[in-house]
Design an enzyme around this catalytic site. Sequence first.
Site, PDB file in Angstrom:
ATOM      1  CG  HIS A  63      -1.601  -4.932   3.566  1.00  0.00           C
ATOM      2  ND1 HIS A  63       0.493  -6.678   2.860  1.00  0.00           N
ATOM      3  CD2 HIS A  63      -1.476  -4.980   4.388  1.00  0.00           C
ATOM      4  CE1 HIS A  63      -0.352  -7.276   4.159  1.00  0.00           C
ATOM      5  NE2 HIS A  63      -2.190  -6.712   4.528  1.00  0.00           N
TER       6      HIS A  63
ATOM      7  CB  CYS B 153      -1.205   1.040 -21.010  1.00  0.00           C
ATOM      8  SG  CYS B 153      -0.204   0.593 -19.741  1.00  0.00           S
TER       9      CYS B 153
END
Length: 160
Positions: free
Chosen positions: A113, A80
């Site tokens: 991570h 977006c």
Amino acid sequence: MFITLINVILYKTLTMNIAIGNDHAGTSYKFEIVKLLKDKGIEVINFGTDDESSMDYPDAIHPVAEAVESGKADLGIILCGSGNGAAMTANHHKGIRAALCWTDELVSLARKHNDANILSIPARFVSLQEALQFVNTFLNTDFEGGRHKNRIDKIPVSNC
């Protein structure tokens, strides 16, 4: 061992499904990302708009999150204007870890991570070349596990 590694890489690439969703701000980038994915032999499930007429991003983002959540798609890519609304929408789904990324290092860390399963791209704030690099990094970076797994396990709220 080398042949086994090649087979794993080929299997991962050839059988991968990616759900993609975008609002009007991400349409042109979406077309190029879809082309990149198809060139890699990846199947694409397109939930986004194919034109630049104004539309509400949740209408394209919820189906992406649902596809990833249900396993119909291995990963998701959402776009977006700022990437914020798309990421916020996707992250309302349990089991979704959508990462808003505007640098390649953030994409890499989100996968390594945080085990991000949806990449949110801010189409009005990054170049097309950067967005395509983000997609490549997203696809080619694995979750490191280890100490990060414990943290990921603490993300979902159990009373939802």
